[in-house]
Design a protein around this motif. Structure first.
Motif, PDB file in Angstrom:
ATOM      1  N   MET A   1      -7.986 -14.640  -3.781  1.00 41.99           N
ATOM      2  CA  MET A   1      -9.151 -13.635  -4.382  1.00 41.99           C
ATOM      3  C   MET A   1     -10.057 -14.247  -5.326  1.00 41.99           C
ATOM      4  O   MET A   1      -9.599 -15.025  -6.120  1.00 41.99           O
ATOM      5  CB  MET A   1      -8.498 -12.343  -4.769  1.00 41.99           C
ATOM      6  CG  MET A   1      -9.051 -11.268  -5.078  1.00 41.99           C
ATOM      7  SD  MET A   1      -8.152  -9.797  -5.596  1.00 41.99           S
ATOM      8  CE  MET A   1      -9.251  -8.551  -5.495  1.00 41.99           C
ATOM      9  N   GLU A   3     -12.188 -14.717  -8.637  1.00 39.79           N
ATOM     10  CA  GLU A   3     -12.090 -14.358 -10.049  1.00 39.79           C
ATOM     11  C   GLU A   3     -12.924 -13.321 -10.350  1.00 39.79           C
ATOM     12  O   GLU A   3     -14.211 -13.220  -9.675  1.00 39.79           O
ATOM     13  CB  GLU A   3     -12.478 -15.751 -10.901  1.00 39.79           C
ATOM     14  CG  GLU A   3     -12.338 -15.420 -12.304  1.00 39.79           C
ATOM     15  CD  GLU A   3     -12.872 -16.598 -12.948  1.00 39.79           C
ATOM     16  OE1 GLU A   3     -13.299 -16.253 -14.190  1.00 39.79           O
ATOM     17  OE2 GLU A   3     -13.109 -17.757 -12.460  1.00 39.79           O
ATOM     18  N   ILE A   4     -12.542 -12.271 -10.886  1.00 41.00           N
ATOM     19  CA  ILE A   4     -13.556 -11.120 -11.490  1.00 41.00           C
ATOM     20  C   ILE A   4     -14.208 -11.658 -12.846  1.00 41.00           C
ATOM     21  O   ILE A   4     -13.391 -11.883 -13.771  1.00 41.00           O
ATOM     22  CB  ILE A   4     -12.726  -9.801 -11.619  1.00 41.00           C
ATOM     23  CG1 ILE A   4     -11.965  -9.404 -10.420  1.00 41.00           C
ATOM     24  CG2 ILE A   4     -13.466  -8.770 -12.154  1.00 41.00           C
ATOM     25  CD1 ILE A   4     -11.035  -8.375 -10.750  1.00 41.00           C
ATOM     26  N   LYS A   5     -15.465 -11.435 -12.848  1.00 39.27           N
ATOM     27  CA  LYS A   5     -16.184 -11.981 -13.993  1.00 39.27           C
ATOM     28  C   LYS A   5     -16.573 -10.643 -14.604  1.00 39.27           C
ATOM     29  O   LYS A   5     -17.287  -9.761 -14.244  1.00 39.27           O
ATOM     30  CB  LYS A   5     -17.518 -12.830 -13.727  1.00 39.27           C
ATOM     31  CG  LYS A   5     -17.003 -14.156 -12.894  1.00 39.27           C
ATOM     32  CD  LYS A   5     -18.228 -14.894 -12.582  1.00 39.27           C
ATOM     33  CE  LYS A   5     -17.622 -16.321 -12.006  1.00 39.27           C
ATOM     34  NZ  LYS A   5     -18.915 -17.420 -11.953  1.00 39.27           N
ATOM     35  N   ARG A   6     -16.406 -10.695 -16.003  1.00 38.34           N
ATOM     36  CA  ARG A   6     -16.501  -9.530 -16.784  1.00 38.34           C
ATOM     37  C   ARG A   6     -17.931  -9.518 -17.347  1.00 38.34           C
ATOM     38  O   ARG A   6     -18.678 -10.646 -17.648  1.00 38.34           O
ATOM     39  CB  ARG A   6     -15.676  -9.442 -18.069  1.00 38.34           C
ATOM     40  CG  ARG A   6     -14.096  -9.469 -17.628  1.00 38.34           C
ATOM     41  CD  ARG A   6     -13.578  -8.092 -17.493  1.00 38.34           C
ATOM     42  NE  ARG A   6     -12.237  -7.970 -17.220  1.00 38.34           N
ATOM     43  CZ  ARG A   6     -11.592  -7.330 -16.492  1.00 38.34           C
ATOM     44  NH1 ARG A   6     -12.623  -6.371 -15.738  1.00 38.34           N
ATOM     45  NH2 ARG A   6     -10.430  -7.340 -15.894  1.00 38.34           N
ATOM     46  N   GLU A  63     -18.317 -16.388   0.839  1.00 38.61           N
ATOM     47  CA  GLU A  63     -17.482 -15.382   0.609  1.00 38.61           C
ATOM     48  C   GLU A  63     -16.779 -15.020   1.800  1.00 38.61           C
ATOM     49  O   GLU A  63     -17.489 -14.929   2.974  1.00 38.61           O
ATOM     50  CB  GLU A  63     -18.160 -13.935   0.271  1.00 38.61           C
ATOM     51  CG  GLU A  63     -18.614 -13.973  -1.323  1.00 38.61           C
ATOM     52  CD  GLU A  63     -17.527 -14.111  -2.339  1.00 38.61           C
ATOM     53  OE1 GLU A  63     -16.425 -13.534  -2.254  1.00 38.61           O
ATOM     54  OE2 GLU A  63     -17.741 -14.763  -3.313  1.00 38.61           O
TER      55      GLU A  63
END
Length: 124
Positions: A1, A3-6, A63
């Protein structure tokens, strides 16, 4: 998955680039055979790993989903050169696909290519 970037992020790139969509249609009743048709361990994700190890080939990023992958390329020329170069993994995988599947239609591959001109995109 991924990485979620804030925070707030946007994409920026100099010049034109290419968005390449590629996907597959496979037979759920013969899933193992269809996965083999699509190259198995030497299929798309093998090619993407190769491209990530060779950034000079022009892949900017991708993606992936189960049946569709969105790829970003530096140019159409980079994409076409990779597709036709006998030293890169695509041509052999493509020929093997046609040997396995031929005109049977049990497993399909599709793609769409879009050239995006500089400044004519929006991404947030």
């Amino acid at each position: 998955m991924a990485e979620i970037k804030r925070g707030r992020w946007t994409a920026q790139i100099e010049g034109d680039f290419v968005v390449f969509l590629i996907g597959s249609r496979f037979d759920f009743f013969h899933l193992i055979r269809s996965l083999g048709d699509l190259g198995g361990r030497r299929g798309m994700f093998h090619m993407l790993d190769y491209l990530l190890q060779h950034p000079e080939k022009g892949l900017l990023g991708y993606e992936g989903g189960l049946k569709t992958i969105v790829q970003y390329w530096r140019s159409f020329d980079h994409l076409e050169a990779f597709a036709k170069n006998q030293d890169d993994p695509h041509l052999e995988a493509w020929r093997n696909y046609w040997r396995r599947v031929g005109k049977s239609g049990r497993t399909g591959i599709w793609h769409e290519t879009y050239v995006v001109h500089a400044g004519e995109y929006e991404a947030i």
